[in-house]
Design a protein around this motif. Structure first.
Motif, PDB file in Angstrom:
ATOM      1  N   ASP A  78      14.756  58.132  53.246  1.00  0.00           N
ATOM      2  CA  ASP A  78      13.564  57.335  52.934  1.00  0.00           C
ATOM      3  C   ASP A  78      13.569  55.983  53.648  1.00  0.00           C
ATOM      4  OD1 ASP A  78      12.574  59.339  51.331  1.00  0.00           O
ATOM      5  OD2 ASP A  78      13.382  58.485  49.479  1.00  0.00           O
ATOM      6  N   GLY A  79      14.013  55.967  54.903  1.00  0.00           N
ATOM      7  CA  GLY A  79      14.000  54.744  55.698  1.00  0.00           C
ATOM      8  C   GLY A  79      15.154  53.797  55.428  1.00  0.00           C
ATOM      9  N   GLN A  80      16.034  54.114  54.499  1.00  0.00           N
ATOM     10  CA  GLN A  80      17.184  53.269  54.167  1.00  0.00           C
ATOM     11  C   GLN A  80      18.448  53.885  54.758  1.00  0.00           C
ATOM     12  OE1 GLN A  80      17.227  50.300  52.384  1.00  0.00           O
ATOM     13  NE2 GLN A  80      19.374  50.215  52.907  1.00  0.00           N
ATOM     14  N   ASP A  81      19.265  53.054  55.406  1.00  0.00           N
ATOM     15  CA  ASP A  81      20.517  53.524  55.996  1.00  0.00           C
ATOM     16  C   ASP A  81      21.625  53.543  54.947  1.00  0.00           C
ATOM     17  OD1 ASP A  81      19.524  53.856  58.573  1.00  0.00           O
ATOM     18  OD2 ASP A  81      19.800  51.729  59.023  1.00  0.00           O
ATOM     19  N   TYR A  82      22.384  54.624  54.913  1.00  0.00           N
ATOM     20  CA  TYR A  82      23.514  54.778  54.008  1.00  0.00           C
ATOM     21  C   TYR A  82      24.703  55.320  54.785  1.00  0.00           C
ATOM     22  CZ  TYR A  82      20.098  54.488  50.216  1.00  0.00           C
ATOM     23  OH  TYR A  82      19.105  54.085  49.371  1.00  0.00           O
ATOM     24  N   ILE A  83      25.887  55.141  54.205  1.00  0.00           N
ATOM     25  CA  ILE A  83      27.107  55.716  54.745  1.00  0.00           C
ATOM     26  C   ILE A  83      27.730  56.539  53.622  1.00  0.00           C
ATOM     27  CG2 ILE A  83      29.293  55.270  55.895  1.00  0.00           C
ATOM     28  CD1 ILE A  83      28.237  52.428  56.414  1.00  0.00           C
ATOM     29  N   ILE A  84      28.183  57.738  53.947  1.00  0.00           N
ATOM     30  CA  ILE A  84      28.828  58.598  52.955  1.00  0.00           C
ATOM     31  C   ILE A  84      30.310  58.697  53.297  1.00  0.00           C
ATOM     32  CG2 ILE A  84      28.890  60.882  51.911  1.00  0.00           C
ATOM     33  CD1 ILE A  84      25.935  61.159  52.669  1.00  0.00           C
ATOM     34  N   PHE A  85      31.155  58.337  52.330  1.00  0.00           N
ATOM     35  CA  PHE A  85      32.602  58.333  52.502  1.00  0.00           C
ATOM     36  C   PHE A  85      33.244  59.302  51.530  1.00  0.00           C
ATOM     37  CE2 PHE A  85      31.359  53.934  53.370  1.00  0.00           C
ATOM     38  CZ  PHE A  85      31.965  53.712  54.583  1.00  0.00           C
ATOM     39  N   ARG A  86      34.443  59.752  51.867  1.00  0.00           N
ATOM     40  CA  ARG A  86      35.325  60.325  50.865  1.00  0.00           C
ATOM     41  C   ARG A  86      35.967  59.121  50.180  1.00  0.00           C
ATOM     42  NH1 ARG A  86      36.742  65.487  50.691  1.00  0.00           N
ATOM     43  NH2 ARG A  86      36.072  66.829  52.391  1.00  0.00           N
ATOM     44  N   GLU A  87      36.321  59.281  48.930  1.00  0.00           N
ATOM     45  CA  GLU A  87      36.874  58.143  48.199  1.00  0.00           C
ATOM     46  C   GLU A  87      38.150  57.597  48.853  1.00  0.00           C
ATOM     47  OE1 GLU A  87      37.835  56.796  43.662  1.00  0.00           O
ATOM     48  OE2 GLU A  87      38.250  58.859  44.221  1.00  0.00           O
ATOM     49  N   ASP A  88      38.965  58.468  49.454  1.00  0.00           N
ATOM     50  CA  ASP A  88      40.205  57.995  50.069  1.00  0.00           C
ATOM     51  C   ASP A  88      39.988  57.227  51.373  1.00  0.00           C
ATOM     52  OD1 ASP A  88      39.531  60.192  51.571  1.00  0.00           O
ATOM     53  OD2 ASP A  88      41.428  61.245  51.295  1.00  0.00           O
ATOM     54  N   GLU A  89      38.767  57.179  51.897  1.00  0.00           N
ATOM     55  CA  GLU A  89      38.460  56.387  53.082  1.00  0.00           C
ATOM     56  C   GLU A  89      38.163  54.924  52.739  1.00  0.00           C
ATOM     57  OE1 GLU A  89      36.366  58.944  56.456  1.00  0.00           O
ATOM     58  OE2 GLU A  89      35.260  59.054  54.560  1.00  0.00           O
ATOM     59  N   ILE A  90      37.953  54.630  51.467  1.00  0.00           N
ATOM     60  CA  ILE A  90      37.670  53.258  51.030  1.00  0.00           C
ATOM     61  C   ILE A  90      38.967  52.474  51.033  1.00  0.00           C
ATOM     62  CG2 ILE A  90      36.863  51.855  49.105  1.00  0.00           C
ATOM     63  CD1 ILE A  90      35.028  54.201  48.347  1.00  0.00           C
ATOM     64  N   LEU A  91      38.937  51.281  51.648  1.00  0.00           N
ATOM     65  CA  LEU A  91      40.150  50.468  51.771  1.00  0.00           C
ATOM     66  C   LEU A  91      40.418  49.632  50.533  1.00  0.00           C
ATOM     67  CD1 LEU A  91      39.640  49.252  55.435  1.00  0.00           C
ATOM     68  CD2 LEU A  91      40.968  51.200  54.627  1.00  0.00           C
ATOM     69  N   GLY A  92      39.368  49.156  49.867  1.00  0.00           N
ATOM     70  CA  GLY A  92      39.572  48.324  48.683  1.00  0.00           C
ATOM     71  C   GLY A  92      38.257  47.956  48.033  1.00  0.00           C
ATOM     72  N   VAL A  93      38.352  47.405  46.826  1.00  0.00           N
ATOM     73  CA  VAL A  93      37.195  46.959  46.060  1.00  0.00           C
ATOM     74  C   VAL A  93      37.256  45.434  45.988  1.00  0.00           C
ATOM     75  CG1 VAL A  93      36.022  47.044  43.834  1.00  0.00           C
ATOM     76  CG2 VAL A  93      37.176  49.078  44.697  1.00  0.00           C
ATOM     77  N   LEU A  94      36.139  44.776  46.312  1.00  0.00           N
ATOM     78  CA  LEU A  94      36.051  43.319  46.219  1.00  0.00           C
ATOM     79  C   LEU A  94      35.694  42.926  44.791  1.00  0.00           C
ATOM     80  CD1 LEU A  94      34.021  42.706  49.475  1.00  0.00           C
ATOM     81  CD2 LEU A  94      36.431  42.198  49.115  1.00  0.00           C
ATOM     82  N   GLU A  95      36.462  42.019  44.215  1.00  0.00           N
ATOM     83  CA  GLU A  95      36.192  41.587  42.838  1.00  0.00           C
ATOM     84  C   GLU A  95      35.885  40.122  42.795  1.00  0.00           C
ATOM     85  OE1 GLU A  95      39.570  42.822  40.582  1.00  0.00           O
ATOM     86  OE2 GLU A  95      38.920  44.890  40.584  1.00  0.00           O
TER      87      GLU A  95
END
Length: 95
Positions: A78-95
């Motif tokens: 719908d005109g919005q760009d997204y990226i689809i990852f496997r969970e293990d590709e995520i490096l970290g969560v910003l808090e």
């Protein structure tokens, strides 16, 4: 249209970094690197372990994450760009 990821996949919307300039040098948008952080939009139910039990993901919708420069699969819905990852590709969560 809604995008629902399967298994351990995570849908992320890339966050724009604030524009910074040093001195009077202006860098055109085409020369800038893509930001490597984003906001989780949707999360799959999780993958299954060796016993067949579902392991729930550690991230949730709304989390800000860091990811590798060349990881994930880019898509447009719908005109919005997204990226689809496997969970293990995520490096970290910003808090």
């Amino acid at each position: 249209m809604k995008l629902r990821p399967l298994h351990d996949r995570v849908v992320v919307k890339r966050l724009d970094e604030a524009e910074s300039k040093m001195g009077s040098i202006i860098i055109p948008d085409s020369a800038k690197e893509k930001p490597q952080q984003g906001e989780v939009v949707a999360v799959g139910a999780g993958k299954r372990d060796e016993r067949g039990e579902r392991v729930s993901p550690e991230v949730k919708a709304g989390d800000r994450i860091l990811f590798g420069k060349y990881s994930g699969a880019e898509t447009k819905v719908d005109g919005q760009d997204y990226i689809i990852f496997r969970e293990d590709e995520i490096l970290g969560v910003l808090e």
